[in-house]
Design a protein around this motif. Structure first.
Motif, PDB file in Angstrom:
ATOM      1  N   ALA A 544       0.906  -1.100   0.067  1.00  0.00           N
ATOM      2  CA  ALA A 544      -0.057   0.098   0.042  1.00  0.00           C
ATOM      3  C   ALA A 544       0.969   1.266   0.198  1.00  0.00           C
ATOM      4  N   GLU A 545       0.759   2.176  -0.957  1.00  0.00           N
ATOM      5  CA  GLU A 545       1.807   3.255  -1.249  1.00  0.00           C
ATOM      6  C   GLU A 545       1.139   4.517  -0.759  1.00  0.00           C
ATOM      7  N   ILE A 546       1.511   5.061   0.238  1.00  0.00           N
ATOM      8  CA  ILE A 546       1.207   6.415   0.891  1.00  0.00           C
ATOM      9  C   ILE A 546       2.058   7.557   0.375  1.00  0.00           C
ATOM     10  N   GLN A 547       1.519   8.458  -0.494  1.00  0.00           N
ATOM     11  CA  GLN A 547       2.413   9.044  -1.364  1.00  0.00           C
ATOM     12  C   GLN A 547       3.498   9.965  -0.575  1.00  0.00           C
ATOM     13  N   ASP A 550       3.625  12.555   5.623  1.00  0.00           N
ATOM     14  CA  ASP A 550       2.793  13.597   6.086  1.00  0.00           C
ATOM     15  C   ASP A 550       1.233  12.718   5.917  1.00  0.00           C
ATOM     16  N   TYR A 551       0.971  12.127   4.764  1.00  0.00           N
ATOM     17  CA  TYR A 551      -0.291  11.627   4.491  1.00  0.00           C
ATOM     18  C   TYR A 551      -0.658  10.467   5.151  1.00  0.00           C
ATOM     19  N   LEU A 552       0.518   9.848   5.903  1.00  0.00           N
ATOM     20  CA  LEU A 552       0.389   8.668   6.904  1.00  0.00           C
ATOM     21  C   LEU A 552      -0.578   8.852   8.033  1.00  0.00           C
ATOM     22  N   MET A 553      -0.573  10.370   8.262  1.00  0.00           N
ATOM     23  CA  MET A 553      -1.426  10.746   9.291  1.00  0.00           C
ATOM     24  C   MET A 553      -3.062  10.375   9.160  1.00  0.00           C
ATOM     25  N   TYR A 554      -3.451  10.617   8.134  1.00  0.00           N
ATOM     26  CA  TYR A 554      -4.846  10.059   7.736  1.00  0.00           C
ATOM     27  C   TYR A 554      -4.996   8.480   7.825  1.00  0.00           C
ATOM     28  N   ALA A 555      -4.171   7.639   7.700  1.00  0.00           N
ATOM     29  CA  ALA A 555      -4.246   6.241   8.116  1.00  0.00           C
ATOM     30  C   ALA A 555      -3.832   5.837   9.295  1.00  0.00           C
ATOM     31  N   LEU A 556      -3.188   6.621  10.366  1.00  0.00           N
ATOM     32  CA  LEU A 556      -2.561   6.159  11.222  1.00  0.00           C
ATOM     33  C   LEU A 556      -3.243   5.326  12.275  1.00  0.00           C
ATOM     34  N   GLN A 557      -4.598   5.895  12.314  1.00  0.00           N
ATOM     35  CA  GLN A 557      -5.629   5.197  13.152  1.00  0.00           C
ATOM     36  C   GLN A 557      -5.923   3.616  12.679  1.00  0.00           C
ATOM     37  N   ILE A 558      -5.900   3.584  11.472  1.00  0.00           N
ATOM     38  CA  ILE A 558      -6.086   2.255  10.884  1.00  0.00           C
ATOM     39  C   ILE A 558      -4.726   1.196  11.079  1.00  0.00           C
ATOM     40  N   THR A 582       6.281   4.371   1.769  1.00  0.00           N
ATOM     41  CA  THR A 582       6.135   5.931   1.743  1.00  0.00           C
ATOM     42  C   THR A 582       7.213   6.352   1.541  1.00  0.00           C
ATOM     43  N   ARG A 583       7.443   7.773   1.613  1.00  0.00           N
ATOM     44  CA  ARG A 583       8.588   8.552   1.319  1.00  0.00           C
ATOM     45  C   ARG A 583       8.393   9.846   2.193  1.00  0.00           C
ATOM     46  N   VAL A 634       7.953   1.118   5.216  1.00  0.00           N
ATOM     47  CA  VAL A 634       9.136   1.599   4.398  1.00  0.00           C
ATOM     48  C   VAL A 634       9.201   2.897   4.315  1.00  0.00           C
ATOM     49  N   ILE A 635       9.901   3.647   4.728  1.00  0.00           N
ATOM     50  CA  ILE A 635      10.077   5.047   4.434  1.00  0.00           C
ATOM     51  C   ILE A 635      11.358   5.560   3.551  1.00  0.00           C
ATOM     52  N   GLU A 636      11.057   5.624   2.427  1.00  0.00           N
ATOM     53  CA  GLU A 636      12.360   6.121   1.306  1.00  0.00           C
ATOM     54  C   GLU A 636      12.427   7.312   1.488  1.00  0.00           C
ATOM     55  N   CYS A 637      13.848   7.886   1.150  1.00  0.00           N
ATOM     56  CA  CYS A 637      14.330   9.085   1.534  1.00  0.00           C
ATOM     57  C   CYS A 637      13.749   9.793  -0.017  1.00  0.00           C
ATOM     58  N   LEU A 638      13.043  10.740   0.457  1.00  0.00           N
ATOM     59  CA  LEU A 638      12.439  11.529  -0.990  1.00  0.00           C
ATOM     60  C   LEU A 638      13.611  12.306  -1.644  1.00  0.00           C
ATOM     61  N   ASN A 639      14.746  12.648  -0.996  1.00  0.00           N
ATOM     62  CA  ASN A 639      15.715  13.369  -1.674  1.00  0.00           C
ATOM     63  C   ASN A 639      16.763  12.303  -2.422  1.00  0.00           C
ATOM     64  N   GLY A 640      16.404  10.980  -2.310  1.00  0.00           N
ATOM     65  CA  GLY A 640      17.295  10.133  -2.863  1.00  0.00           C
ATOM     66  C   GLY A 640      17.083   9.651  -3.983  1.00  0.00           C
ATOM     67  N   TYR A 641      15.909   9.882  -4.859  1.00  0.00           N
ATOM     68  CA  TYR A 641      15.448   9.226  -6.064  1.00  0.00           C
ATOM     69  C   TYR A 641      16.500   9.452  -7.129  1.00  0.00           C
ATOM     70  N   ARG A 642      17.254  10.706  -7.026  1.00  0.00           N
ATOM     71  CA  ARG A 642      17.920  11.069  -8.211  1.00  0.00           C
ATOM     72  C   ARG A 642      19.528  11.282  -7.845  1.00  0.00           C
ATOM     73  N   LEU A 643      19.706  10.605  -6.533  1.00  0.00           N
ATOM     74  CA  LEU A 643      21.084  10.610  -6.176  1.00  0.00           C
ATOM     75  C   LEU A 643      21.620   9.393  -6.960  1.00  0.00           C
ATOM     76  N   LYS A 644      22.788   9.240  -7.365  1.00  0.00           N
ATOM     77  CA  LYS A 644      23.566   8.087  -7.846  1.00  0.00           C
ATOM     78  C   LYS A 644      23.911   7.097  -6.856  1.00  0.00           C
ATOM     79  N   GLU A 645      23.677   5.683  -7.455  1.00  0.00           N
ATOM     80  CA  GLU A 645      23.921   4.634  -6.730  1.00  0.00           C
ATOM     81  C   GLU A 645      24.441   3.579  -7.487  1.00  0.00           C
TER      82      GLU A 645
END
Length: 803
Positions: A544-547, A550-558, A582-583, A634-645
């Motif tokens: 389940a992807e939460i964009q 921050d938006y996880l707060m909407y689903a935190l109760q569940i 999420t990220r 799983v919380i991905e680093c939002l500023n890491g998608y364009r960093l080189k690996e």
């Protein structure tokens, strides 16, 4: 007089009569359980009661339409339904009321939930799946009103997936996607946003779901005129009614006391949902609540005399009784004898359940009294110990708290004394805790061989000429490998499908694997989580992807009330290994700050909380989780998608271990602990510190829940004798949690030569703009100066004051 043509046409009148009387027996039995249950609470044997009286007859009708393989996601008044499908006996009903911790006696939750919360067992002892197509299935209830609705959506969607996605091994989970998910909810709870969000989502998805609204016109003491527009939930939902031009719902209405029409209505709903995969809403009106909302109060306080009289006349059991007599199925005398017999049966069941619950406690009481008498004979404080013995011995119905309290207070009275009888007491108390504590604390996480923490690490490997690519490419190609390897895996969320997520980590995968497996979802985080929970309960492996975080707060109760407690509240008999993707981290602006870690990790115990520093680590986590039993975020680093690996050559098989930290740089002077995007800043600062003679060890937490199971951080502190925790959460958030783990779990205090320090964000969310991050969250300079200050305090000559 009501008629019942379908049953009469298909079976003989004698069989017809037998079936009707069997239903009536179940209704009477359930009502007697409710009546006696309330008395048990009022006499103090049970703590609280919330019962299904007044809802018996529609639940009988629902049970007749409910087939093996179907699923229920319900509300805490469905005891009659559970009795009708053979999954709840009166003894088990009372065992739940007394909170018996023996799962054999109380199979719903082993006393972990109050009575009225029902579940069936999906798992064998080793954690493997039972054949869910050959049993009636009830997902474990929760108390939060309407909280059962999002999960219901996922339970229904699973049937759609099983029917339409090829290659899944459905042998234990589905027969051609023919299973219906049945939801129940009280009329007042339909005021909750979760209800409306689920209604909308199910209409969009067109899934086989039947929702029963039990309408008795009240929500505790509040009348429907304060709850629902027009005082009629089916009326205001009439716009969802399908027609020949538009998909939608089939909406059915029926009186809750009309047995024959209830049977026909539920059969119709079952056929529509099962065959057409169309959601159905059944508004069951004119129900009653004979004992009020719960044992906490009396409905005579808020219902008029006229309403109370109407309820007595329209009680569903009373109306069914009248219909049986009018139809010539049985006489008043026959029904009276049935009722008397069932009252005796329920009283006997109550007595047996209470004795079974109390027996082991009484045995422990006598064991301890015997031990305490021997201790009293040897202790100089024997007279005081004898008073404790007398008090315990005169307690007719003791709790384990009473027993252990007496034993532990006795140990206080023997301080400084040494004799063998005291040792026996110490061992007895320790043994009780060893045996009993798991009854209250086990199965927060999987205890099987599929536990996430048992999945072994597989390090990434690289070709000699491996290319440097954007981190998102590693994620994308790893997801490609996942969906190729696991036909039961699927992912869904906002912008997840068509565009391949906002950061292109799923680029091109919808075209390859189809719209059901790589799916877009509406802006509705709670039901995105619900989809995942329900599908994972049925053997699928949803992501389940939460964009954004921050938006996880909407689903935190569940997440907190449902997902995190599924395994615990069933004592290991259900599992929901959902992956939440999420990220976040290091963002600017109040609404995209992405660092509410302290709040999240303290509300999701039972879920793994993973914070990979880059996309290779994230890919490894996904691969690990798909082989395990536990749910995770799983919380991905939002500023890491364009960093080189560096591109690994073993995508799909590399695995990041869960609950294991990683030392990125060794050092001898001070230990620096961090995670996520902030960790990259810490790594840079560690290089800068070398210029002033400070050799820092840098540790990546990687996993907040669970945390450093091998206690590698304390091993580092043994070497450096100093620790600084750097975190982008608010003060007292994740940094306080990490510090508590290091000091109290790992017992690192004894190795510290300096006060442990936390470097966190400010108490507010980050301001927006170029400088928002710099003045809101720890900067490189903040970290450098904070670490330097610790070293200055240690040796002000070697490290003179900086500013």
């Amino acid at each position: 007089m009501q008629s019942f043509p379908e049953l009469k046409d298909n079976i003989s009148f004698e069989d017809f009569k037998t079936e009707i009387l069997n239903d009536y027996k179940i209704a009477v039995k359930s009502r007697e359980c409710s009546l006696l249950g309330r008395r048990e609470v009022l006499t103090g044997k049970a703590k609280f009661g919330i019962f299904g009286d007044g809802k018996e007859v529609p639940q009988l009708a629902m049970a007749k339409a409910f087939l093996k393989g179907d699923w229920r996601s319900g509300y805490y008044r469905d005891q009659t339904f559970m009795m009708a499908i053979g999954e709840l006996t009166p003894e088990q009903f009372f065992a739940g009321l007394y909170a018996n911790t023996d799962l054999k006696e109380e199979p719903m939750s082993a006393g972990r939930q109050m009575g009225g919360h029902f579940a069936t067992h999906s798992l064998n002892e080793d954690g493997s799946w039972k054949d869910l197509t050959q049993q009636y299935n009830s997902s474990a209830d929760i108390s939060p009103t309407a909280g059962q609705m999002p999960r219901l959506l996922g339970l229904a969607q699973a049937s759609k997936v099983f029917r339409n996605v090829k290659g899944i091994d459905t042998s234990k989970f589905s027969v051609d996607g023919n299973e219906v998910a049945w939801g129940t909810i009280g009329n007042a709870s339909t005021s909750e946003g979760l209800f409306f969000e689920t209604i909308n989502a199910a209409g969009v998805l067109q899934v086989p779901m039947v929702i029963s609204v039990w309408d008795d016109e009240y929500g505790i003491s509040v009348h429907a005129r304060h709850q629902t527009t027009k005082e009629n939930i089916s009326e205001i939902l009439s716009g969802f009614q399908r027609d020949k031009h538009n998909k939608g719902y089939e909406i059915l209405r029926v009186k809750g006391w009309d047995y024959a029409n209830l049977i026909e209505t539920y059969q119709e709903a079952s056929t529509i949902a099962r065959e057409e995969h169309v959601p159905v809403l059944i508004h069951v009106s004119e129900l009653t609540q004979p004992q009020g909302h719960s044992t906490s109060g009396s409905h005579e306080r808020y219902k008029s005399a006229e309403r109370l009289a109407w309820e007595q006349a329209h009680d569903c059991n009373t109306k069914m009784r009248e219909w049986i007599i009018e139809s010539g199925i049985a006489t008043h005398e026959t029904l009276t004898e049935i009722e008397r017999t069932l009252k005796r049966e329920v009283r006997e069941a109550k007595k047996n359940a209470w004795n079974t619950f109390l027996r082991p406690v009484l045995e422990e009481q006598q064991e301890l009294i015997s031990i305490l008498k021997k201790v009293a004979s040897k202790s100089i404080n024997g007279v005081f110990i004898n008073k404790l013995i007398d008090s315990l011995a005169t307690t007719d119905e003791p709790t384990r708290k009473d027993i252990l309290s007496a034993g532990r207070k006795t140990l206080r009275l023997t301080l400084g004394e040494t004799f063998s009888e005291k040792t026996v007491l110490e061992n007895w108390i320790n043994n009780i805790f060893e045996v009993v504590q798991p009854n209250f604390s086990s199965h927060l996480y999987s205890e099987t061989k599929q536990s996430n923490i048992l999945i072994k690490e597989v390090k990434p490997t690289y070709d000699a000429d491996a290319s440097q690519v954007d981190g998102r490419i590693i994620l994308r190609d790893n997801f490609d490998a996942i969906f190729s390897k696991y036909p039961e895996a699927l992912i869904f969320g906002e912008d997840t499908g068509n565009i391949g997520d906002v950061n292109q980590g799923l680029e091109g995968l919808q075209e390859k694997y189809g719209e059901l497996r790589i799916a877009d979802a509406g802006i509705r985080e709670a039901t995105i989580l619900g989809q995942g929970i329900g599908m994972s309960l049925r053997g699928l492996r949803p992501i389940a992807e939460i964009q954004y975080l921050d938006y996880l707060m909407y689903a935190l109760q569940i997440i907190s009330d449902d997902l995190a407690t599924t395994h615990y509240r069933t004592k290991g008999k259900q599992k929901s290994p959902l992956i939440v993707r999420t990220r976040g981290h290091r963002l600017e602006g109040i609404w995209h700050s992405g660092s509410q870690m302290g709040g999240i990790l303290n509300l999701v115990r039972g879920v793994n909380l993973l914070v990979p520093r880059n996309m290779t680590k994230a890919a490894g986590f996904y691969n690990t989780l798909l082989q395990g039993d536990d749910p995770a975020i799983v919380i991905e680093c939002l500023n890491g998608y364009r960093l080189k690996e560096t591109m690994p050559n073993n995508l799909g098989s590399l695995k990041t271990p869960i609950g294991v930290v990683e030392t990125l740089k060794e050092g001898k002077d001070i230990t620096l602990v961090s995670y996520g995007s902030t960790l990259r800043i810490v790594e840079q600062v560690a290089k800068e510190l070398l210029a002033v003679g400070i050799d820092a060890e840098v540790i990546d937490v990687q996993s907040l829940l669970p945390f450093d199971l091998n206690h590698d951080i304390v091993k580092s502190i043994q070497k450096t004798n100093r620790v600084v925790i750097i975190d982008e959460d608010v003060p007292g958030g994740a940094s306080a949690y990490i510090l508590n783990e290091i000091l109290n779990t790992q017992n690192a205090f004894q190795y510290l030569d300096s006060q442990p320090k936390t470097i966190t964000a400010h108490a507010h969310r980050p301001a927006y703009g170029n400088d928002g991050d710099y003045f809101s969250k720890p900067s490189a300079e903040d970290i450098f100066e904070g670490v330097y200050a610790v070293m200055h305090e240690t040796d002000p000559v070697e490290y003179p004051k900086l500013r």
